[in-house]
Design an enzyme around this catalytic site. Sequence first.
Site, PDB file in Angstrom:
ATOM      1  N   GLY A 175      50.141  39.012  36.210  1.00 50.73           N
ATOM      2  CA  GLY A 175      49.455  38.001  37.006  1.00 50.73           C
ATOM      3  C   GLY A 175      50.334  36.782  37.132  1.00 50.73           C
ATOM      4  O   GLY A 175      51.523  36.827  36.803  1.00 50.73           O
ATOM      5  N   VAL A 180      49.383  41.888  31.303  1.00 46.01           N
ATOM      6  CA  VAL A 180      48.293  42.543  30.575  1.00 46.01           C
ATOM      7  C   VAL A 180      48.759  43.937  30.145  1.00 46.01           C
ATOM      8  O   VAL A 180      49.286  44.700  30.952  1.00 46.01           O
ATOM      9  CB  VAL A 180      47.023  42.645  31.455  1.00 46.01           C
ATOM     10  CG1 VAL A 180      45.895  43.301  30.670  1.00 46.01           C
ATOM     11  CG2 VAL A 180      46.593  41.263  31.941  1.00 46.01           C
ATOM     12  N   ASP A 283      37.891  31.294  38.682  1.00 48.82           N
ATOM     13  CA  ASP A 283      38.923  32.199  39.217  1.00 48.82           C
ATOM     14  C   ASP A 283      38.290  33.517  39.666  1.00 48.82           C
ATOM     15  O   ASP A 283      38.757  34.601  39.330  1.00 48.82           O
ATOM     16  CB  ASP A 283      40.004  32.427  38.150  1.00 48.82           C
ATOM     17  CG  ASP A 283      41.320  32.894  38.760  1.00 48.82           C
ATOM     18  OD1 ASP A 283      41.460  32.848  40.003  1.00 48.82           O
ATOM     19  OD2 ASP A 283      42.209  33.327  38.002  1.00 48.82           O
TER      20      ASP A 283
HETATM   21  P1  ATP Z   1      46.096  35.869  38.119  1.00 50.41           P
HETATM   22  O1  ATP Z   1      47.090  35.699  37.055  1.00 50.41           O
HETATM   23  O2  ATP Z   1      46.336  35.056  39.328  1.00 50.41           O
HETATM   24  O3  ATP Z   1      44.697  35.733  37.593  1.00 50.41           O
HETATM   25  P2  ATP Z   1      45.661  38.730  38.094  1.00 50.41           P
HETATM   26  O4  ATP Z   1      44.208  38.617  37.765  1.00 50.41           O
HETATM   27  O5  ATP Z   1      46.030  39.834  39.031  1.00 50.41           O
HETATM   28  O6  ATP Z   1      46.189  37.376  38.684  1.00 50.41           O
HETATM   29  P3  ATP Z   1      46.153  39.225  35.300  1.00 50.41           P
HETATM   30  O7  ATP Z   1      44.873  38.570  34.942  1.00 50.41           O
HETATM   31  O8  ATP Z   1      47.345  38.924  34.487  1.00 50.41           O
HETATM   32  O9  ATP Z   1      46.513  38.890  36.795  1.00 50.41           O
HETATM   33  O10 ATP Z   1      45.904  40.777  35.282  1.00 50.41           O
HETATM   34  C1  ATP Z   1      46.869  41.681  35.680  1.00 50.41           C
HETATM   35  C2  ATP Z   1      46.236  43.032  35.956  1.00 50.41           C
HETATM   36  O11 ATP Z   1      45.874  43.648  34.721  1.00 50.41           O
HETATM   37  C3  ATP Z   1      44.924  42.943  36.733  1.00 50.41           C
HETATM   38  O12 ATP Z   1      45.156  42.925  38.091  1.00 50.41           O
HETATM   39  C4  ATP Z   1      44.185  44.168  36.279  1.00 50.41           C
HETATM   40  O13 ATP Z   1      44.470  45.224  37.138  1.00 50.41           O
HETATM   41  C5  ATP Z   1      44.735  44.450  34.897  1.00 50.41           C
HETATM   42  N1  ATP Z   1      43.748  44.109  33.845  1.00 50.41           N
HETATM   43  C6  ATP Z   1      43.452  42.870  33.400  1.00 50.41           C
HETATM   44  N2  ATP Z   1      42.518  42.913  32.429  1.00 50.41           N
HETATM   45  C7  ATP Z   1      42.218  44.229  32.256  1.00 50.41           C
HETATM   46  C8  ATP Z   1      41.305  44.933  31.401  1.00 50.41           C
HETATM   47  N3  ATP Z   1      40.520  44.303  30.521  1.00 50.41           N
HETATM   48  N4  ATP Z   1      41.234  46.290  31.510  1.00 50.41           N
HETATM   49  C9  ATP Z   1      42.016  46.936  32.406  1.00 50.41           C
HETATM   50  N5  ATP Z   1      42.874  46.317  33.235  1.00 50.41           N
HETATM   51  C10 ATP Z   1      42.993  44.991  33.180  1.00 50.41           C
END
Ligand code: ATP
Length: 429
Positions: A175, A180, A283
């Site tokens: 992200g 993650v 968010d």
């Molecule tokens: P931003 O940083 O702008 O919020 P984002 O939400 O795409 O963007 P992250 O929150 O870092 O970025 O998440 C990255 C990806 O990891 C997500 O798009 C999602 O697909 C995956 N992800 C996050 N949390 C989980 C979870 N608990 N279980 C499975 N997949 C997850």
Amino acid sequence: MLWLAFGPFHAMENQVLVIRIKIPNRGAVDWTVNSGPQLLFRDVLDVIGQVLPEATTTAFEYEDEDGDRITVRSDEEMKAMLSYYYSTVMEQQVNGQLIEPLQIFPRACKPPGERNIHGLKVNTRAGPSQHSSPAVSDALPSNSLKKSSAELKKILANGQMNEQDIRYRDTLGHGNGGTVYKAYHVPSGKILAVKVILLDITLELQKQIMSELEILYKCDSSYIIGFYGAFFVENRISICTEFMDGGSLDVYRKIPEHVLGRIAVAVVKGLTYLWSLKILHRDVKPSNMLVNTRGQVKLCDFGVSTQLVNSIAKTYVGTNAYMAPERISGEQYGIHSDVWSLGISFMEPLQLLQCIVDEDSPVLPVGEFSEPFVHFITQCMRKQPKERPAPEELMGHPFIVQFNDGNAAVVSMWVCRALEERRSQQGPP
Ligand code: ATP
Ligand code: MG
């Protein structure tokens, strides 16, 4: 005022109280108490005794709004302190601020020697008598395989997650602020999602973030991602949450309306739950809506820690296509802004390209979607924040009512089919 409609007094009864015991020149120890309103003076002295074993503590102090110290020596004075504290909590909630722990200052104690007690956590959660003798919590028990999920949550929620117990596996995604990972938690045998964010910040700020994240232990809703704990290692924080095997909504192509409707119901319920705890999501977007093959839909990445949000914002640019116009133009953020993002999250990405601040709100193409759906989205995306539906209006909207049938099988089948399709497109591993 909208906040008051949720009845903060009622919410207070189940409130987890965090007492921050300040130690001169040595930082502080956070103590999580489940039975705040029934807490006795003796219980507090007991805990202070564990935190400062070499000192004899007979009283402690707290600060009133003017910063004057007030001494507590009895149950009566405890009650006065708690009611003062809860009134400040209410004020913070009404103002949409994060809730500060109750700070106390042990008195009449000798210096506690050179023991390093930074970051020590004291928990009194369990225990039949609500305020049984508090104990300094031990490390996770190693025989905790095959725990029931409630039991597991309790163990994990003691804030005892640490790097040594975690084996990182695949990368689930990147992200703005971090990465993650899918990870294996050795003591519990559980799969987790661990978000790792690089943050070059002071120890003080790290502590502040950790204490702000405490509120996540309190979140208990099937529409909110489960929180297992967080820890800092060097310049990165790892936040451990429940793993959702369907991933986030942004990776799914066109979602049929009867599925989207059930997803929207869950998202509205998740948001309503957060709002009832006086937490704004801040968010809301498809990548923060997670699904699993059981058909559950859960929200993640809501902004409980101002300090964490600020620290990330220093490094990364913070606007996105889902933000409400008033947010983009730097005006006040409220429930209504979450509602805008909810509406826009369920629109096709194409329409997002319109300029949101100056032009009319985007609209859905006529004929392709049902009338209640189009109406729901249009209402959520009214330019004037106050014209957008309030939480109870969201729940009562015909689009939400229509799909509020608890039919998780619809989402479950759709997730399973989509994952299957993805796998077959990728070919054999
Ligand atoms: P931003 O940083 O702008 O919020 P984002 O939400 O795409 O963007 P992250 O929150 O870092 O970025 O998440 C990255 C990806 O990891 C997500 O798009 C999602 O697909 C995956 N992800 C996050 N949390 C989980 C979870 N608990 N279980 C499975 N997949 C997850
Ligand atoms: Mg996210």
